[in-house]
Scaffold this motif. Sequence first.
Motif, short mmCIF file in Angstrom:
data_model
loop_
_atom_site.label_atom_id
_atom_site.label_comp_id
_atom_site.label_asym_id
_atom_site.label_seq_id
_atom_site.Cartn_x
_atom_site.Cartn_y
_atom_site.Cartn_z
N ASN C 21 65.66 33.09 -102.46
CA ASN C 21 66.30 33.86 -103.52
C ASN C 21 66.05 33.22 -104.88
O ASN C 21 66.44 32.08 -105.12
CB ASN C 21 67.80 33.91 -103.19
CG ASN C 21 68.61 34.65 -104.21
OD1 ASN C 21 68.16 34.90 -105.33
ND2 ASN C 21 69.80 35.03 -103.82
N GLY C 22 65.44 33.95 -105.77
CA GLY C 22 65.07 33.41 -107.07
C GLY C 22 66.23 33.07 -107.98
O GLY C 22 66.06 32.38 -108.98
N ALA C 23 67.43 33.53 -107.63
CA ALA C 23 68.61 33.22 -108.44
C ALA C 23 69.19 31.85 -108.09
O ALA C 23 70.09 31.38 -108.76
CB ALA C 23 69.67 34.29 -108.25
N VAL C 24 68.70 31.24 -107.03
CA VAL C 24 69.25 29.96 -106.56
C VAL C 24 68.63 28.81 -107.35
O VAL C 24 67.43 28.62 -107.36
CB VAL C 24 68.98 29.76 -105.06
CG1 VAL C 24 69.41 28.35 -104.64
CG2 VAL C 24 69.70 30.81 -104.24
N GLY C 25 69.49 28.04 -108.01
CA GLY C 25 69.02 26.85 -108.72
C GLY C 25 69.37 25.57 -107.99
O GLY C 25 68.76 24.54 -108.22
N GLY C 26 70.36 25.64 -107.09
CA GLY C 26 70.77 24.44 -106.37
C GLY C 26 71.31 24.75 -104.99
O GLY C 26 72.03 25.71 -104.79
N VAL C 27 70.91 23.93 -104.04
CA VAL C 27 71.41 24.02 -102.66
C VAL C 27 72.07 22.68 -102.34
O VAL C 27 71.48 21.62 -102.56
CB VAL C 27 70.27 24.28 -101.67
CG1 VAL C 27 70.78 24.20 -100.23
CG2 VAL C 27 69.62 25.63 -101.95
N CYS C 28 73.29 22.74 -101.83
CA CYS C 28 73.95 21.52 -101.39
C CYS C 28 74.21 21.63 -99.89
O CYS C 28 74.59 22.69 -99.40
CB CYS C 28 75.26 21.30 -102.13
SG CYS C 28 76.01 19.68 -101.81
N MET C 29 73.95 20.57 -99.19
CA MET C 29 74.09 20.58 -97.74
C MET C 29 74.83 19.34 -97.27
O MET C 29 74.58 18.24 -97.79
CB MET C 29 72.70 20.61 -97.12
CG MET C 29 72.67 21.03 -95.67
SD MET C 29 71.18 20.38 -94.89
CE MET C 29 71.66 18.67 -94.69
N PHE C 30 75.70 19.51 -96.31
CA PHE C 30 76.31 18.36 -95.65
C PHE C 30 76.06 18.47 -94.16
O PHE C 30 76.22 19.53 -93.56
CB PHE C 30 77.82 18.29 -95.91
CG PHE C 30 78.46 17.15 -95.17
CD1 PHE C 30 78.38 15.86 -95.67
CD2 PHE C 30 79.10 17.35 -93.96
CE1 PHE C 30 78.93 14.79 -94.99
CE2 PHE C 30 79.66 16.28 -93.27
CZ PHE C 30 79.57 15.01 -93.78
N LEU C 31 75.67 17.32 -93.59
CA LEU C 31 75.39 17.27 -92.17
C LEU C 31 76.27 16.18 -91.56
O LEU C 31 76.23 15.02 -92.01
CB LEU C 31 73.91 16.91 -91.98
CG LEU C 31 73.36 16.77 -90.57
CD1 LEU C 31 73.42 18.10 -89.82
CD2 LEU C 31 71.92 16.27 -90.63
N GLY C 32 77.09 16.54 -90.59
CA GLY C 32 77.96 15.57 -89.92
C GLY C 32 77.39 15.20 -88.57
O GLY C 32 76.93 16.05 -87.81
#
Lengths: 83, 83, 159, 159
Positions: C21-32
């Motif tokens: 998606n071109g509107a996405v500037g940042g992705v944050c992810m958490f992995l437990g």
Amino acid sequence: MKVLYFAWLRAKVGTGEETVVPPEGVADVAGLVAWLKTLSPGHAEALADLKLVRVAVNQDYVGLDAPVKPGDEVAFFPPVTGG
Amino acid sequence: MKVLYFAWLRAKVGTGEETVVPPEGVADVAGLVAWLKTLSPGHAEALADLKLVRVAVNQDYVGLDAPVKPGDEVAFFPPVTGG
Amino acid sequence: MIRVQREDFDPAAELARFSGNGAVGGVCMFLGLVRDYVGEATDRRQDVSAMTLEHYPGMTEKQLEAIEAEARRRWPLEDALIVHRYGRLEAGERIVLVATASAHREAAFQSCHFLIDWLKTKAPFWKVEHTAQGDTWVEARDSDDQLAARWGQPAPDRR
Amino acid sequence: MIRVQREDFDPAAELARFSGNGAVGGVCMFLGLVRDYVGEATDRRQDVSAMTLEHYPGMTEKQLEAIEAEARRRWPLEDALIVHRYGRLEAGERIVLVATASAHREAAFQSCHFLIDWLKTKAPFWKVEHTAQGDTWVEARDSDDQLAARWGQPAPDRR
């Protein structure tokens, strides 16, 4: 002394890097800036408003009162916009 | 009414799920708990300290004053530890 | 989107969904992940060989959906994902993945942080740890309540 | 670890490094992408076809290493990674990846957040956006200064 310019400062000065030999009285960043501004209209324009300019000496951020000496690498650039 | 027990409450009660028909006077969670505790020593032990127990009616968290009625799914479990 | 599953998941494959998606500037992810010890002080640590995650089928999905919906109300998200496993998990295995995507990094960060904090106090999962000393039900931590409470509304699990 | 490179990176491959250590309970990752527009209000948006990231080779690495070291001083990290690209990037392309791994989720979250906030105000990168209206040097935002400042020490870039 190596002087570097980045982003729009580079465009205004017309070069990204130059080797300069400032006169003996130039001992700090403020003095260096004053002298660089005499080199060309482009230099004068790039360094006209120091609120818009950040300075690094030997790749560390410094203020206008930081000392400079022969052999230093001095860089001028706008606030950073990475990330 | 379906009653569910999870984690150590299940172990104490001895089952994870039971269908019960509480007496007519049982209208809220507090009344249901009081009655369930009479069913067996395991029930009594599991529900002895309600500070350690969370309650959901029809899969929503509720307090002890929440109403219960025939057909409801009531669950008892310890504070959650996922993630 | 939320998923509750016994099988492992592939963070890479999950992440791949977020990049289109071109509107996405940042992705944050958490992995437990399952740690191989419990206890804080080095001299009090116990080796954990595995844990088992019990959950409340139906209510788990309902709560996770509610948490995701709350995050989307609070932040302008282009995407949000929660994947949570149950069943027996060995040390080092993945437990949970939370990811958010937004035009702005701060929204991505805050919403992802919010999701895991609320999940920790609201989603009906319970861990039993298998150690050499036997099986122990993990106790809920006050610190998790405090972390969830900073997002404004107290977690209903603990009222 | 820090890396500054022109070529793309694979978040999945980068993440794979973080899973091998049994002391890791949480991994937090932030991925920054080139958005396809600039401007906030929908009616003032301009399409961005691409951007070029200029950087200061040498100082970039030095600053990123200092930022990573500061994060490791502040939080008990099992691992930390910063990958930042330079050169021309099309809309949708990856710009930056920051990832941290810790025994505890809160440490992973905070350190990752700290890294990107400090990077934004300290690492010598400059973006020029290519739009239909021409090329524009991106201006630094006060909001980025504020986000960096909440971590305690003002960013030296702005003193």
